[in-house]
Scaffold this active site. Structure first.
Site, PDB file in Angstrom:
ATOM      1  N   ARG A 132       0.861  -1.194   0.000  1.00 23.09           N
ATOM      2  CA  ARG A 132       0.000   0.000   0.000  1.00 23.09           C
ATOM      3  C   ARG A 132       0.894   1.239   0.000  1.00 23.09           C
ATOM      4  NH1 ARG A 132      -3.875   2.634   4.722  1.00 23.09           N
ATOM      5  NH2 ARG A 132      -4.907   4.128   3.326  1.00 23.09           N
ATOM      6  N   HIS A 133       0.440   2.282  -0.661  1.00 24.93           N
ATOM      7  CA  HIS A 133       1.194   3.546  -0.679  1.00 24.93           C
ATOM      8  C   HIS A 133       1.464   4.042   0.745  1.00 24.93           C
ATOM      9  CE1 HIS A 133      -2.467   5.620   0.534  1.00 24.93           C
ATOM     10  NE2 HIS A 133      -3.096   4.923  -0.395  1.00 24.93           N
ATOM     11  N   GLY A 134       2.401   4.964   0.873  1.00 27.57           N
ATOM     12  CA  GLY A 134       2.739   5.527   2.183  1.00 27.57           C
ATOM     13  C   GLY A 134       1.717   6.548   2.659  1.00 27.57           C
ATOM     14  N   ALA A 139       1.442   2.072   4.096  1.00 31.38           N
ATOM     15  CA  ALA A 139       2.657   1.297   3.786  1.00 31.38           C
ATOM     16  C   ALA A 139       2.521  -0.195   4.107  1.00 31.38           C
ATOM     17  CB  ALA A 139       3.895   1.876   4.487  1.00 31.38           C
TER      18      ALA A 139
END
Length: 457
Positions: free
Chosen positions: A73-75, A381
């Protein structure tokens, strides 16, 4: 009147600021999908590059990693434009109340809080989000040095969302210039069919995403006794009539506490509006939405992720074939950056974090010890990592290829054995039905007959 009130307001503000650190400490475990990664790995607070307790793993020394496949997952990100608009609306109401004659310490403190969020930030990656990714890359490289050695090929893919593309670039930067991955600006391939499969699944979009009836449990909880109690308490603290607030505005206030902590590492005055008990109620509201929209609520939620699941195993298969033919592994490192909405359905498809009883508006108290807590599963994240190993000196040929799966850098026990290592053959056998019979096109086709959405679900 204003002059006479000023010392009292100042004293109230000072008192509020003194209790703020305590407020954030008790709430941070309940922020759901807006949780910091450090909530699941507390050791990273003091050392962002620590691999944590038990980092050695449990594989015999004769096993060598062949391939690592990570779905990340994106930060940490900024709020979306919609959340920022709602926060602006709420802050405006608080300002109007604070300007009134009645002393209201919470409203006064929030009137002094600068509304710095702008709609242009709309879900973009925050500087902390870049650090999340760079540090994750460095820890992965430290955990699997053989795979991240110089001149190994890294295949980076991402959803088309800016925060994911930037997260992919930050992950690459975290690996530094020494690895032969094609320079700092290695290309990040956009792959929405895998990272945003939910957008491409007509059945999910029509029957869940755009169907209000599918969220009936979420809406019922918003109107239920637990939320009513939180609503009344927040209205009272802000000296606002309770009719001026609703569950969505209260949730925005709570999430602003989470954003300030995750993005700026500060305790926001918004946190002071909530107790730990309130936070549990608001976490449940978030989890209900995740459960019914991305988790076990409807089969299509998880079935729509089978193309991603199958793709993972196709690459693992290819690595096994190349190893058996003594060829170099063509894709030793595959890192794909998506969303909480990418990971949650995939983990549901695999059967993780499933409770005996579904999450309902009516069973909040019974679900106090539930497994399905989105903040523990998919914080910023979050990462699900498959590692394929080749093992020498084994007793049987099927033990030659083994697999481990890590969620947020911790080994996940497999359902079929309750062990953290499985032969590749056993793992494929356990998921045989999904690997052979879950076809994205058929799963995602809208039913031809005229049924109501809820009947179909």
């Amino acid at each position: 009147a204003v002059v006479a009130m000023a010392p009292r307001r100042g004293a109230g503000l000072l008192l509020l600021l003194l209790v703020l650190p305590l407020a954030s400490a008790g709430l941070s475990g309940y922020f759901g999908t807006k949780s910091r990664y450090e909530e699941v790995n507390p050791h990273l607070v003091s050392d962002p590059l620590s691999l944590g307790p038990g980092a050695g793993g449990s594989l015999p020394a004769s096993c060598t990693p062949l391939q690592l496949r990570a779905v990340v997952r994106h930060g940490t990100r900024y709020p979306t434009a919609g959340q920022i608009r709602r926060l602006g609306d709420l802050h405006g109401r608080v300002l109007r109340r604070a300007a009134g004659a009645a002393a209201c310490p919470a409203a006064a403190a929030l009137a002094g809080w600068p509304m710095w969020y702008e709609e242009s930030l709309d879900g973009r990656l925050a500087p902390q989000g870049r650090r999340d990714m760079e540090q994750l890359a460095r820890r992965m490289a430290a955990r699997f040095p053989a795979l991240f050695a110089a001149r190994r090929r890294l295949a980076l893919a991402s959803s088309s969302k800016h925060r994911c593309l930037q997260s992919g670039a930050a992950f690459r930067r975290g690996l530094g210039p020494t690895l032969g991955f094609g320079g700092d600006e290695v290309e990040v391939e956009v792959n929405d069919s895998l990272m945003r499969f939910f957008d491409h699944c007509a059945k999910f979009v029509a029957l869940v995403e755009e169907n209000d009836a599918a969220m009936c449990q979420v809406n019922a909880f918003k109107e239920g006794p637990e939320m009513k109690k939180v609503l009344e308490k927040v209205a009272s603290a802000l000296c606002l009539p309770v009719e001026e607030l609703n569950a969505d505005l209260v949730q925005v206030a709570f999430l602003t506490c989470s954003y300030e902590l995750a993005i700026k590492n500060v305790t926001s005055p918004w946190c002071s509006l909530f107790s730990e008990e309130d936070a549990k109620v608001l976490e449940y509201l978030n989890d209900l939405k995740q459960y019914w929209k991305r988790g076990y609520g409807y089969d299509i939620n998880s079935r729509s992720s089978c193309n991603l699941f199958q793709d993972i195993f196709q690459h693992l298969d290819k690595a096994v074939e190349e190893s058996k033919s003594s060829k170099p592994i063509s894709s030793p490192l595959i890192v794909q950056v998506g969303h909480a909405e990418t990971l949650q359905p995939l983990l549901a498809l695999m059967g993780y974090f499933k409770d005996d009883e579904p999450l309902l508006a009516s069973n909040y108290a019974r679900q106090a010890q539930r497994k399905f807590r989105s903040g523990r599963i998919v914080p910023y994240a979050a990462n699900l990592v498959f590692v394929l190993y080749h093992c020498d000196h084994v007793n049987a040929s099927q033990e030659e290829y083994q697999v481990q799966v890590l969620l947020n850098e911790k080994l996940l026990p497999f359902h079929h054995s309750n062990e953290t290592t499985s032969t590749y053959t056993d793992l494929k056998d356990y998921y045989k039905d999904i690997l052979e019979n879950c076809h994205f096109k058929e799963e995602c086709e809208l039913p031809k007959v005229n049924v109501t959405a809820v009947d179909e679900l």
